[in-house]
Design a protein around this motif. Structure first.
Motif, mmCIF file in Angstrom:
data_model
loop_
_atom_site.group_PDB
_atom_site.id
_atom_site.type_symbol
_atom_site.label_atom_id
_atom_site.label_comp_id
_atom_site.label_asym_id
_atom_site.label_seq_id
_atom_site.Cartn_x
_atom_site.Cartn_y
_atom_site.Cartn_z
ATOM 1 N N GLU A 191 52.580 18.609 3.755
ATOM 2 C CA GLU A 191 51.212 18.443 3.260
ATOM 3 C C GLU A 191 50.577 19.792 2.945
ATOM 4 O O GLU A 191 49.853 19.953 1.948
ATOM 5 N N ALA A 192 50.832 20.790 3.786
ATOM 6 C CA ALA A 192 50.259 22.119 3.572
ATOM 7 C C ALA A 192 50.786 22.735 2.285
ATOM 8 O O ALA A 192 50.032 23.355 1.515
ATOM 9 N N ALA A 250 51.935 21.082 -0.319
ATOM 10 C CA ALA A 250 51.369 20.319 -1.427
ATOM 11 C C ALA A 250 49.937 20.757 -1.704
ATOM 12 O O ALA A 250 49.513 20.871 -2.866
ATOM 13 N N SER A 251 49.187 21.001 -0.632
ATOM 14 C CA SER A 251 47.806 21.470 -0.780
ATOM 15 C C SER A 251 47.763 22.845 -1.435
ATOM 16 O O SER A 251 46.913 23.115 -2.296
ATOM 17 N N ALA A 252 48.687 23.736 -1.033
ATOM 18 C CA ALA A 252 48.747 25.080 -1.616
ATOM 19 C C ALA A 252 49.080 25.007 -3.104
ATOM 20 O O ALA A 252 48.525 25.753 -3.922
ATOM 21 N N GLU A 253 49.980 24.111 -3.462
ATOM 22 C CA GLU A 253 50.347 23.944 -4.873
ATOM 23 C C GLU A 253 49.161 23.447 -5.684
ATOM 24 O O GLU A 253 48.896 23.933 -6.795
ATOM 25 N N ALA A 254 48.422 22.475 -5.123
ATOM 26 C CA ALA A 254 47.247 21.939 -5.813
ATOM 27 C C ALA A 254 46.190 23.015 -6.007
ATOM 28 O O ALA A 254 45.563 23.119 -7.067
ATOM 29 N N LYS A 255 45.989 23.836 -4.989
ATOM 30 C CA LYS A 255 44.995 24.904 -5.080
ATOM 31 C C LYS A 255 45.397 25.939 -6.129
ATOM 32 O O LYS A 255 44.561 26.457 -6.875
ATOM 33 N N GLU A 275 44.433 24.932 -9.651
ATOM 34 C CA GLU A 275 43.031 24.757 -10.019
ATOM 35 C C GLU A 275 42.650 25.678 -11.186
ATOM 36 O O GLU A 275 42.851 26.881 -11.137
ATOM 37 N N CYS A 301 55.681 10.236 4.380
ATOM 38 C CA CYS A 301 54.803 11.334 3.942
ATOM 39 C C CYS A 301 54.723 11.360 2.419
ATOM 40 O O CYS A 301 55.738 11.537 1.736
ATOM 41 N N GLU A 302 53.520 11.207 1.900
ATOM 42 C CA GLU A 302 53.336 11.195 0.443
ATOM 43 C C GLU A 302 53.778 12.510 -0.187
ATOM 44 O O GLU A 302 54.329 12.530 -1.300
ATOM 45 N N ALA A 303 53.558 13.617 0.503
ATOM 46 C CA ALA A 303 53.912 14.930 -0.034
ATOM 47 C C ALA A 303 55.420 15.122 -0.152
ATOM 48 O O ALA A 303 55.880 16.032 -0.848
#
Length: 352
Positions: free
Chosen positions: A9-10, A12-17, A20, A52-54
């Protein structure tokens, strides 16, 4: 959620950020290696990753390896070296008790992968759990290269039964740092809701940038981490682990009060530290030399230095040694020095 799920999840969050505001999509090309020797835990891990979706769409990048960490380490390092030039990697060694992990393995990681980071989660209560089981206890001490401190650790556990986190932090932090093969580290505790369990999170790297990012994370999470030491420089000096302390040391919790205390401590201590470097020192070099001895981030030190210029306690020069105006933003290449007229260091009173 398991540690595996949190890591996925972390990332995936870093990739999304990172994506941006970008028109061209950025894809984080990461491989994951989950090493576990307990069969029930492996089955749980598989279920968690499956839910886990990520993790969706990453089947070719997720590897579950049964067995001990040391058994797979060489193969994992070899795989990491096949990708890219920097060979960046994060090793999260998340174990309940340190009966198997060897510091020699950490030295191998940093020798083979200089850009790697290692995060240890250390349940220090393993010492209490194993103290009466000499075989497990001695095995753990051998792996941690602490056999020579066996009697001292037993004595300290007896003397500090109520809460021995301050003692463990002060006694062992330098040992782990010196034997890890890393150049930079953080020795702070996770603020556990269970007062009877002490979880130590140690971060190791060979670069001050990585260390600074980790400390930045501690401050951003506030109150989730604790430090039993000083707020400024030399944060872990002046504590005697051999003495039974009737008054418990209050933890530094990375909250708002801790930030204010850190800033005031830096204002007091920064001029004296600069006096040890002679004529001038670049801010980059100064930070690299003090990075391991403070809970402050690089930005916090820069802000304190900036205020000290307005107080005429330090001066900032350009690389060609031209004096910059007071109150300027401090850059890496700036040179810091004491004013020529400043020869005494008087304690700075805390603002009322």
């Amino acid at each position: 959620m398991s540690v595996a799920g949190l890591m996925l999840e972390a990332m995936a969050s870093a990739e999304a950020k990172a994506n941006e505001g970008k028109k061209k999509p950025f894809t984080l090309d990461a491989d994951y290696y989950f090493i576990e020797r307990q069969k029930p835990t492996i089955e749980y891990l598989k279920r968690e990753i499956g839910d886990c979706e990520a993790a969706h769409g990453k089947d070719g990048h997720i590897n579950i390896l049964p067995g001990r960490f040391a058994k797979h380490l060489d193969a994992v390092i070899k795989q990491i070296k096949t990708k890219g030039r920097r060979h960046r990697a994060i090793f999260l060694l998340d174990q309940y008790g340190y009966t198997d992990v060897r510091l020699a393995n950490m030295r191998k990681i940093f020798r083979e992968l200089p850009s790697a980071e290692v995060i240890l989660t250390f349940a220090v209560d393993w010492l209490a759990d194993f103290v009466n089981e000499s075989e497990k206890f001695d095995s753990a001490l051998r792996n941690l290269e602490l056999s020579h401190k066996r009697n001292l650790l037993v004595q300290i556990r007896q003397n500090h039964a109520a809460d021995w986190r301050p003692t463990i932090q002060h006694l062992l932090h330098q040992h782990f740092y010196e034997m890890s093969g890393a150049d930079c580290y953080t020795p702070f505790f996770i603020n556990s809701t269970d007062s009877h369990r002490a979880y130590w999170l140690l971060h190791f790297s060979k670069h001050s940038t990585a260390r600074n990012a980790m400390v930045d994370l501690h401050w951003s999470m506030q109150n989730h981490f604790q430090h039993f030491g000083k707020a400024g420089f030399e944060m872990l000096l002046g504590y005697d682990p051999h003495r039974t302390n009737d008054t418990p040391m209050l933890p530094f919790d990375f909250g708002h009060d801790a930030a204010s205390l850190t800033h005031e401590s830096l204002l007091i201590e920064l001029p004296e530290r600069l006096s040890r470097f002679g004529e001038t020192v670049s801010f980059r070099h100064f930070f690299q030399l003090v990075v391991n001895e403070t809970p402050a981030t690089k930005q916090m030190i820069a802000l304190a230095a900036r205020q000290l210029t307005t107080d005429h306690e330090i001066e900032v020069l350009t690389t060609d040694r031209k004096l910059r105006r007071n109150g300027v933003i401090i850059h890496d290449d700036d040179l810091l020095k004491l004013p020529a007229t400043k020869s005494l260091f008087l304690p700075r009173a805390f603002d009322e």
